[in-house]
Design a protein around this motif. Structure first.
Motif, PDB file in Angstrom:
ATOM      1  N   UNK A   1      32.476  49.794   9.602  1.00 56.71           N
ATOM      2  CA  UNK A   1      31.893  50.822   8.698  1.00 56.71           C
ATOM      3  C   UNK A   1      31.810  50.256   7.302  1.00 56.71           C
ATOM      4  N   UNK A   2      32.713  49.621   6.903  1.00 52.72           N
ATOM      5  CA  UNK A   2      32.830  48.952   5.446  1.00 52.72           C
ATOM      6  C   UNK A   2      32.033  47.599   5.420  1.00 52.72           C
ATOM      7  N   UNK A   3      31.394  47.247   6.330  1.00 50.38           N
ATOM      8  CA  UNK A   3      30.712  45.969   6.671  1.00 50.38           C
ATOM      9  C   UNK A   3      31.356  44.726   6.063  1.00 50.38           C
ATOM     10  N   UNK A   4      32.830  44.699   6.717  1.00 50.22           N
ATOM     11  CA  UNK A   4      33.756  43.577   6.597  1.00 50.22           C
ATOM     12  C   UNK A   4      33.697  42.902   7.601  1.00 50.22           C
ATOM     13  N   UNK A   5      32.693  41.786   8.047  1.00 55.77           N
ATOM     14  CA  UNK A   5      32.766  41.170   9.423  1.00 55.77           C
ATOM     15  C   UNK A   5      33.722  40.272   9.659  1.00 55.77           C
ATOM     16  N   UNK A   6      34.250  39.652   8.685  1.00 57.15           N
ATOM     17  CA  UNK A   6      35.456  38.582   9.071  1.00 57.15           C
ATOM     18  C   UNK A   6      36.564  39.580   9.387  1.00 57.15           C
ATOM     19  N   UNK A   7      37.095  40.800   8.810  1.00 54.01           N
ATOM     20  CA  UNK A   7      38.207  41.519   9.027  1.00 54.01           C
ATOM     21  C   UNK A   7      38.008  42.275  10.503  1.00 54.01           C
ATOM     22  N   UNK A   8      36.717  42.696  10.722  1.00 53.71           N
ATOM     23  CA  UNK A   8      36.195  43.013  12.324  1.00 53.71           C
ATOM     24  C   UNK A   8      36.531  42.044  13.197  1.00 53.71           C
ATOM     25  N   UNK A   9      36.292  40.597  12.923  1.00 53.70           N
ATOM     26  CA  UNK A   9      36.522  39.488  13.833  1.00 53.70           C
ATOM     27  C   UNK A   9      37.997  39.373  14.228  1.00 53.70           C
ATOM     28  N   UNK A  10      38.773  39.375  13.158  1.00 51.64           N
ATOM     29  CA  UNK A  10      40.169  39.268  13.265  1.00 51.64           C
ATOM     30  C   UNK A  10      40.912  40.253  13.975  1.00 51.64           C
ATOM     31  N   UNK A  11      40.584  41.404  13.469  1.00 49.88           N
ATOM     32  CA  UNK A  11      41.144  42.633  14.419  1.00 49.88           C
ATOM     33  C   UNK A  11      40.865  42.685  15.536  1.00 49.88           C
TER      34      UNK A  11
ATOM     35  N   UNK B   1      20.150  33.573  31.900  1.00 49.39           N
ATOM     36  CA  UNK B   1      20.347  33.764  30.377  1.00 49.39           C
ATOM     37  C   UNK B   1      21.125  35.259  30.379  1.00 49.39           C
ATOM     38  N   UNK B   2      21.957  35.557  31.388  1.00 51.69           N
ATOM     39  CA  UNK B   2      22.535  36.910  31.480  1.00 51.69           C
ATOM     40  C   UNK B   2      23.596  36.880  30.272  1.00 51.69           C
ATOM     41  N   UNK B   3      24.425  35.837  30.490  1.00 47.73           N
ATOM     42  CA  UNK B   3      25.726  35.819  29.467  1.00 47.73           C
ATOM     43  C   UNK B   3      25.163  35.491  28.244  1.00 47.73           C
ATOM     44  N   UNK B   4      24.008  34.706  27.909  1.00 51.04           N
ATOM     45  CA  UNK B   4      23.456  34.519  26.455  1.00 51.04           C
ATOM     46  C   UNK B   4      23.057  35.696  25.797  1.00 51.04           C
ATOM     47  N   UNK B   5      22.267  36.556  26.650  1.00 49.47           N
ATOM     48  CA  UNK B   5      21.794  37.718  26.331  1.00 49.47           C
ATOM     49  C   UNK B   5      23.127  38.729  25.941  1.00 49.47           C
ATOM     50  N   UNK B   6      23.864  38.868  26.591  1.00 48.06           N
ATOM     51  CA  UNK B   6      25.150  39.685  26.564  1.00 48.06           C
ATOM     52  C   UNK B   6      25.911  39.452  25.419  1.00 48.06           C
ATOM     53  N   UNK B   7      26.279  38.060  24.916  1.00 49.52           N
ATOM     54  CA  UNK B   7      26.700  37.496  23.994  1.00 49.52           C
ATOM     55  C   UNK B   7      26.098  37.958  22.420  1.00 49.52           C
ATOM     56  N   UNK B   8      24.640  37.746  22.822  1.00 51.65           N
ATOM     57  CA  UNK B   8      23.869  38.178  21.582  1.00 51.65           C
ATOM     58  C   UNK B   8      24.030  39.470  21.316  1.00 51.65           C
TER      59      UNK B   8
ATOM     60  N   UNK C   1      26.428  41.712  21.855  1.00 50.17           N
ATOM     61  CA  UNK C   1      27.875  42.201  21.352  1.00 50.17           C
ATOM     62  C   UNK C   1      28.441  41.362  20.310  1.00 50.17           C
ATOM     63  N   UNK C   2      27.942  40.272  19.828  1.00 49.72           N
ATOM     64  CA  UNK C   2      28.484  39.421  18.877  1.00 49.72           C
ATOM     65  C   UNK C   2      28.427  40.047  17.571  1.00 49.72           C
ATOM     66  N   UNK C   3      29.441  40.258  16.816  1.00 49.23           N
ATOM     67  CA  UNK C   3      29.576  40.966  15.469  1.00 49.23           C
ATOM     68  C   UNK C   3      30.109  42.324  15.750  1.00 49.23           C
TER      69      UNK C   3
ATOM     70  N   UNK D   1      30.787  32.958  14.288  1.00 48.94           N
ATOM     71  CA  UNK D   1      29.516  33.756  15.004  1.00 48.94           C
ATOM     72  C   UNK D   1      28.216  33.328  14.559  1.00 48.94           C
ATOM     73  N   UNK D   2      28.295  31.767  14.614  1.00 47.78           N
ATOM     74  CA  UNK D   2      27.181  30.989  14.217  1.00 47.78           C
ATOM     75  C   UNK D   2      26.424  31.084  15.470  1.00 47.78           C
ATOM     76  N   UNK D   3      25.312  29.865  15.511  1.00 47.60           N
ATOM     77  CA  UNK D   3      24.669  29.572  16.783  1.00 47.60           C
ATOM     78  C   UNK D   3      24.680  28.007  17.106  1.00 47.60           C
ATOM     79  N   UNK D   4      25.408  27.838  18.093  1.00 49.66           N
ATOM     80  CA  UNK D   4      26.036  28.753  18.926  1.00 49.66           C
ATOM     81  C   UNK D   4      27.305  29.522  18.485  1.00 49.66           C
TER      82      UNK D   4
END
Length: 373
Positions: free
Chosen positions: A106-116, A161-168, A170-172, A183-186
């Protein structure tokens, strides 16, 4: 962060989670859930859930997906931490970690979200792998599970492309089922199914076959992960790769080789009791010599004068050590004569001195051949 450094970090994280699973397995005894014993239909149900889950999540809103993953991780954290800190404290710790992750989102802290999220996922994988391994999953079940996921990963990741679409999808997201470094491409990330199988099979192999099997399973898993990472680092691979398509057959092969080289898998009870499993080559194929000696006892001559047809003989260590008119009297006579072990009791019929091997102990059943003393 460079791609090469991210790949190294990902493999270090996989190694650390695998090691954490082994330490937890060795030191923590999880309560067995009241689900009976594992059978192949249970493995089929697990495979069906894994196959259906991404398809369901693709059709659901991102917020709903995050909520479902958060609830699942909270429950997994609780039963993983409960044996360590108690049930109530485990619920409090799990709730605090999940709430902190949601707050960072909710605080828009993507790095903290990824680590946690990575921390929560690692703890949950350690707990789920241990719960399955300690509650009765056998190496055969893990091999079947790996075989099914191998085929599914080939189709969902390699051919569609099921897992490609799934990763896109849920990523982030907080609580995403991806061990993500970037979280780059890929993205540099490993799927939940891949991570779970990498952690699970060494534990199942340890329980079923011993430490050597566990070390081999962990080494093979890390080698596959590192090899795929190297191909990405060299630019040979540029998109999603079905890791389980490479790992699954190797798990099946290990199961087959260990099953054939050992006399069988240890059960959970045998593992808890520390019962070793002998190699098949060491398993005796001939009758036990001590048993043969007991069936052809010596020392009858010393008791010959006291015996009559139908008396009972007490046999210990290949020698007749007592006699009597009943099994109890024969054992009592053996004790009086100084026998400290518990003898086998047989009835005296013509043919005993000649080495006959018929008769039963303590049942009163008459042998088919007459014995003679």
């Amino acid at each position: 962060m460079s791609t090469a450094l991210a790949l190294v970090g990902l493999n270090c994280a996989v190694a650390a989670i695998t090691a954490a699973g082994a330490v937890y397995f060795a030191r923590v005894r999880m309560p067995r859930p009241p689900v009976g014993r594992y059978e192949l239909p249970d493995v089929a149900v697990m495979g069906a859930v894994v196959v259906a889950a991404p398809l369901v999540y693709l059709a659901a809103p991102r917020t709903a997906v995050a909520v479902v993953f958060g609830l699942v991780l909270c429950a997994a954290l609780q039963f993983t931490l409960a044996p360590l800190i108690g049930g109530g404290r485990a619920w409090a710790a799990a709730g605090a970690l999940v709430a902190a992750t949601a707050g960072c989102a909710f605080a828009d802290l993507p790095v903290a979200v990824t680590v946690l999220t990575d921390v929560l996922l690692a703890i949950a994988v350690v707990g789920v792998a241990n719960m399955w391994a300690q509650s009765g999953m056998r190496s055969a079940h893990a091999a079947w599970f790996a075989g099914m996921l191998c085929c599914y990963d080939l189709v969902a990741t390699g051919l569609t492309s099921v897992m490609d679409r799934f990763a896109a999808q849920v990523m982030g997201l907080p609580f995403a089922p991806l061990l993500a470094v970037t979280q780059g491409r890929p993205p540099v990330a490993l799927g939940l199914g891949d991570l779970l199988l990498l952690t699970l099979f060494p534990l199942v192999a340890l329980k079923a076959f011993g430490r050597a099997a566990a070390l081999l399973a962990a080494g093979v898993g890390l080698a596959v992960s590192a090899s795929v990472s190297l191909l990405f680092g060299l630019g040979v691979l540029t998109g999603a790769f079905p890791l389980l398509t490479a790992l699954g057959p190797l798990i099946v092969l290990q199961h087959v080789l260990w099953s054939r080289s050992r006399s069988g898998e240890r059960t959970t009870a045998e593992w808890r009791a520390g019962t070793p499993r002998a190699a098949a080559a060491d398993t005796p194929t001939d009758p036990d010599p001590a048993l043969l000696l007991a069936l052809e006892p010596t020392g009858v001559d010393a008791l010959r004068a006291d015996l009559s047809r139908g008396d009972w003989l007490a046999v210990a260590d290949g020698r007749v050590v007592g006699s009597g008119k009943s099994p109890g009297q024969a054992r009592r006579d053996a004790r009086l004569r100084g026998c400290e072990s518990v003898p086998v009791v047989r009835q005296n019929w013509p043919g005993l001195a000649a080495g006959a091997t018929t008769g039963t102990a303590d049942t009163g059943q008459l042998p088919s051949e007459p014995l003679d003393v």
